[in-house]
Structures are given as structure tokens and as C-alpha cells.
Design a protein around this motif. Structure first.
Motif, mmCIF file in Angstrom:
data_model
loop_
_atom_site.group_PDB
_atom_site.id
_atom_site.type_symbol
_atom_site.label_atom_id
_atom_site.label_comp_id
_atom_site.label_asym_id
_atom_site.label_seq_id
_atom_site.Cartn_x
_atom_site.Cartn_y
_atom_site.Cartn_z
ATOM 1 N N LYS A 141 73.715 37.348 77.629
ATOM 2 C CA LYS A 141 73.603 37.776 76.232
ATOM 3 C C LYS A 141 72.146 38.066 75.856
ATOM 4 N N LYS A 142 71.959 39.136 75.104
ATOM 5 C CA LYS A 142 70.639 39.507 74.620
ATOM 6 C C LYS A 142 70.325 38.732 73.340
ATOM 7 N N VAL A 143 69.047 38.746 72.983
ATOM 8 C CA VAL A 143 68.576 37.995 71.813
ATOM 9 C C VAL A 143 67.914 38.951 70.833
ATOM 10 N N CYS A 144 68.244 38.787 69.558
ATOM 11 C CA CYS A 144 67.615 39.587 68.513
ATOM 12 C C CYS A 144 66.257 38.991 68.151
ATOM 13 N N ARG A 145 65.329 39.867 67.910
ATOM 14 C CA ARG A 145 63.944 39.448 67.664
ATOM 15 C C ARG A 145 63.789 38.829 66.278
ATOM 16 N N PHE A 146 63.101 37.676 66.241
ATOM 17 C CA PHE A 146 62.710 37.068 64.965
ATOM 18 C C PHE A 146 61.239 36.701 65.096
ATOM 19 N N ARG A 147 60.405 37.590 64.603
ATOM 20 C CA ARG A 147 58.964 37.375 64.724
ATOM 21 C C ARG A 147 58.492 36.265 63.784
ATOM 22 N N ARG A 148 57.493 35.569 64.245
ATOM 23 C CA ARG A 148 56.902 34.514 63.423
ATOM 24 C C ARG A 148 56.317 35.098 62.137
ATOM 25 N N GLY A 149 55.835 36.327 62.235
ATOM 26 C CA GLY A 149 55.240 36.966 61.069
ATOM 27 C C GLY A 149 56.224 37.202 59.938
ATOM 28 N N TYR A 150 57.539 37.159 60.224
ATOM 29 C CA TYR A 150 58.528 37.327 59.158
ATOM 30 C C TYR A 150 58.402 36.226 58.098
ATOM 31 N N LEU A 151 57.784 35.109 58.479
ATOM 32 C CA LEU A 151 57.655 33.975 57.560
ATOM 33 C C LEU A 151 56.415 34.082 56.678
ATOM 34 N N SER A 152 55.632 35.148 56.876
ATOM 35 C CA SER A 152 54.510 35.490 56.003
ATOM 36 C C SER A 152 53.575 34.302 55.720
ATOM 37 N N LEU A 153 53.470 33.884 54.480
ATOM 38 C CA LEU A 153 52.535 32.814 54.106
ATOM 39 C C LEU A 153 52.912 31.463 54.711
ATOM 40 N N CYS A 154 54.138 31.354 55.203
ATOM 41 C CA CYS A 154 54.581 30.098 55.815
ATOM 42 C C CYS A 154 54.688 30.214 57.336
ATOM 43 N N SER A 155 54.028 31.213 57.904
ATOM 44 C CA SER A 155 54.100 31.424 59.351
ATOM 45 C C SER A 155 53.075 30.587 60.105
ATOM 46 N N GLY A 156 52.086 30.086 59.417
ATOM 47 C CA GLY A 156 51.007 29.360 60.084
ATOM 48 C C GLY A 156 49.976 30.292 60.698
ATOM 49 N N LEU A 157 50.102 31.600 60.462
ATOM 50 C CA LEU A 157 49.156 32.572 61.016
ATOM 51 C C LEU A 157 48.013 32.836 60.045
ATOM 52 N N SER A 158 48.340 33.160 58.806
ATOM 53 C CA SER A 158 47.301 33.394 57.806
ATOM 54 C C SER A 158 46.782 32.085 57.200
ATOM 55 N N ASP A 159 47.620 31.072 57.188
ATOM 56 C CA ASP A 159 47.243 29.746 56.671
ATOM 57 C C ASP A 159 47.706 28.706 57.680
ATOM 58 N N ILE A 160 46.766 28.201 58.457
ATOM 59 C CA ILE A 160 47.127 27.277 59.545
ATOM 60 C C ILE A 160 47.624 25.938 59.020
ATOM 61 N N ASN A 161 47.438 25.677 57.748
ATOM 62 C CA ASN A 161 47.888 24.412 57.154
ATOM 63 C C ASN A 161 49.217 24.540 56.419
ATOM 64 N N PHE A 162 49.847 25.711 56.492
ATOM 65 C CA PHE A 162 51.169 25.930 55.887
ATOM 66 C C PHE A 162 51.217 25.549 54.408
ATOM 67 N N GLY A 163 50.102 25.704 53.702
ATOM 68 C CA GLY A 163 50.065 25.438 52.269
ATOM 69 C C GLY A 163 49.852 23.982 51.892
ATOM 70 N N TYR A 164 49.803 23.079 52.856
ATOM 71 C CA TYR A 164 49.671 21.655 52.528
ATOM 72 C C TYR A 164 48.291 21.324 51.990
ATOM 73 N N SER A 165 47.275 22.054 52.419
ATOM 74 C CA SER A 165 45.913 21.776 51.951
ATOM 75 C C SER A 165 45.714 22.170 50.486
#
Length: 278
Positions: A141-165
Motif C-alpha cells: 500500500k502507498k502512503v499519502c503525503r502529510f508534510r510537517r509544514g502543514y501544521l504551520s505555526l505548530c510545526s516546530g519549524l518556524s517556532d522551535i518551542n511550539f508556542g510554549y515560550s
């Protein structure tokens, strides 16, 4: 005289007791001759071999009716539960102390690192939105892509603290895997805070939508690299919300997935507490 008369009797009893194990006159051991023992042992050997053969044949026939990828009976849990990450129903932290909220940040980062980074997602497919990804005839079975970037401000990419700071924490929500599940409608996650003044929230992907293209799931063996779609919720807390324990309830809405079963508080919903200390 009495003791003299007892001696022959004692000898007879001792001889009779020994003969019950081995009788030298007849050659019997425990009341059976060697031929008798051989026949009874042969009988039990054949009998138990027959039972073992019947058991093996029954198991073989039963296994022929089973699919190693899909359980035969799946009526015990027909609808998925909703899970919150970080893996805690009581999220309490001080936004001014990085060591205090570090376990929550590490939990989210470690989870996303397991399969949602772009290096992993590049292997998967861009599927058609709004449609089930049916693969009944495919062996692998193949897998559909779910990029981490889809989570935007909660992806941990732009904000490594996920908003906790900043005192505006992110939580991730996912549905438990159920083989063959194809939710009807357009499922999405909706969260509410039990307080007089509503708390603003942001959902990622947009509107907290769970797309149909990630369904159905075909099982751990057939769908080896499958990753569940996620919904991130960012709680936009203000100063007036700090130092208070807020009860947050999230539900899957817009579909036939059950979220109101009083016997199971995690079926299609989850409730957790958040307290942010300045």
C-alpha cells in the motif's frame, strides 16, 4: 510368644508390598508384564499422535480463513478515539522557564521527527484531496503525503518551542488507526474551552480538517509506512487566562464518527487541562 508369632506375618506383608512393584515369579512390574506395558504405551502413543494431528489440522484450516493484514472480527472498536500530544492530559508549565516546558516541546519534536519531516514525506504520494485513497488490489500500500509544514505555526519549524515560550501552546491531535475506516462527511476537529469568556484558537491544517485521502488504513503489515493525519491547535491565551486551569475539549465533528458515547470519554473526543504560569 506374641512377638514370635508376628514375625512370619511381617515377612509376608513385606513380601507382598515388594511384589506390588516387581513380582519375580511372574516378571510383572506394577502388575503388568513387559508385553502388557508395551501394548498400553503403544496405544497412548497412537492416541496422542492422533489428537495432535487433529489439533494441527484444525489450526491449519482455521488459519486458511484468516487474512494476516486484516482482523476477521473488527466490531469491538468501530470508531476511533482521539489522542492529544504531548502525551499528557494535564499540561502545566511556566512560560518564563524553558526547563519547565522543555518536556512538552521535546515530546512534540520527537513525535514529528519519527515520520513527518520532509526527508521522509518525499517518499510518499501527493493524493487527491477529498477522495478516499483505495488500494484494495495493491499488495504494497502507498502512503499519502502529510508534510510537517502543514501544521504551520505548530510545526516546530518556524517556532522551535511550539508556542510554549510565549504562553500560547500548541497541541497535536490524531485519530487512532482503525483498519478499513472510511469516515463519511467532511471530518474536522473543533475545540472548546469551558469558561465564560471564549479562548481564540488557530487550527492547522485550515479549519482543523482531516482529509479523506488518508483513509482507509490497511493495517500495520500492508500499510508499513502509514502516518496518520494530524490537526494542530494553537491556544491563543491572554494574560487573563494565565494562572488558571482551563479545561479544553476537542471533538471530531462533521462526520459519522461518534463523539458522544458516555461509556467512552475518548471515543471521537478528548478532554485535557492547560495551565500557564507567567
Amino acid at each position: 510368644m506374641a512377638s514370635t508369632e508376628d514375625k512370619p506375618t511381617n515377612k509376608t506383608e513385606a513380601s507382598s508390598w515388594k511384589d506390588s512393584f516387581y513380582n519375580p515369579r511372574t516378571g510383572e512390574v506394577l502388575g503388568r508384564t513387559a508385553g502388557s506395558w508395551a501394548l498400553i504405551l503403544l496405544f497412548y502413543l497412537v492416541f496422542y499422535c492422533f489428537l495432535a494431528g487433529m489439533f494441527a489440522l484444525t489450526m491449519w484450516v482455521m488459519l486458511l480463513t484468516l487474512d494476516e493484514n486484516i482482523p476477521r472480527y473488527r466490531d469491538r472498536v468501530p470508531f476511533p478515539g482521539l489522542v492529544v500530544l504531548p502525551n499528557s492530559l494535564d499540561i502545566t508549565f511556566s512560560k518564563s522557564d524553558p526547563l519547565n516546558y522543555a518536556p512538552y516541546v521535546e515530546s512534540l519534536e520527537n513525535f514529528l521527527q519519527k515520520g513527518y519531516n520532509d526527508t521522509e514525506q518525499e517518499k510518499y504520494l501527493d493524493c487527491l484531496e477529498g477522495q478516499y485513497f483505495l488500494q484494495d488490489d495493491a499488495l504494497e500500500k502507498k502512503v499519502c503525503r502529510f508534510r510537517r509544514g502543514y501544521l504551520s505555526l505548530c510545526s516546530g519549524l518556524s517556532d522551535i518551542n511550539f508556542g510554549y515560550s510565549e504562553g500560547r501552546p500548541c497541541v497535536l491531535l490524531k485519530l487512532n488507526r482503525i483498519i478499513g475506516l472510511k469516515p463519511l462527511g467532511d471530518p474536522y476537529v473543533n475545540c472548546t474551552v469551558k469558561k465564560d469568556n471564549p479562548v481564540q484558537m488557530q487550527y492547522f491544517p485550515r479549519k482543523g480538517r482531516i482529509d479523506k485521502m488518508y483513509f482507509p488504513y490497511y493495517g500495520k503489515k500492508a500499510h508499513v509506512n502509514y502516518v496518520q493525519p494530524l490537526v494542530a491547535v494553537k491556544l491563543l491565551l491572554n494574560k487573563e487566562d494565565y494562572n488558571k486551569e482551563l479545561s479544553v475539549e476537542c471533538r471530531v465533528e462533521g462526520s459519522n464518527l461518534r463523539n458522544n458515547d458516555e461509556r467512552d470519554k475518548f471515543l471521537g473526543r478528548v478532554t485535557f487541562r492547560v495551565k500557564v504560569v507567567e
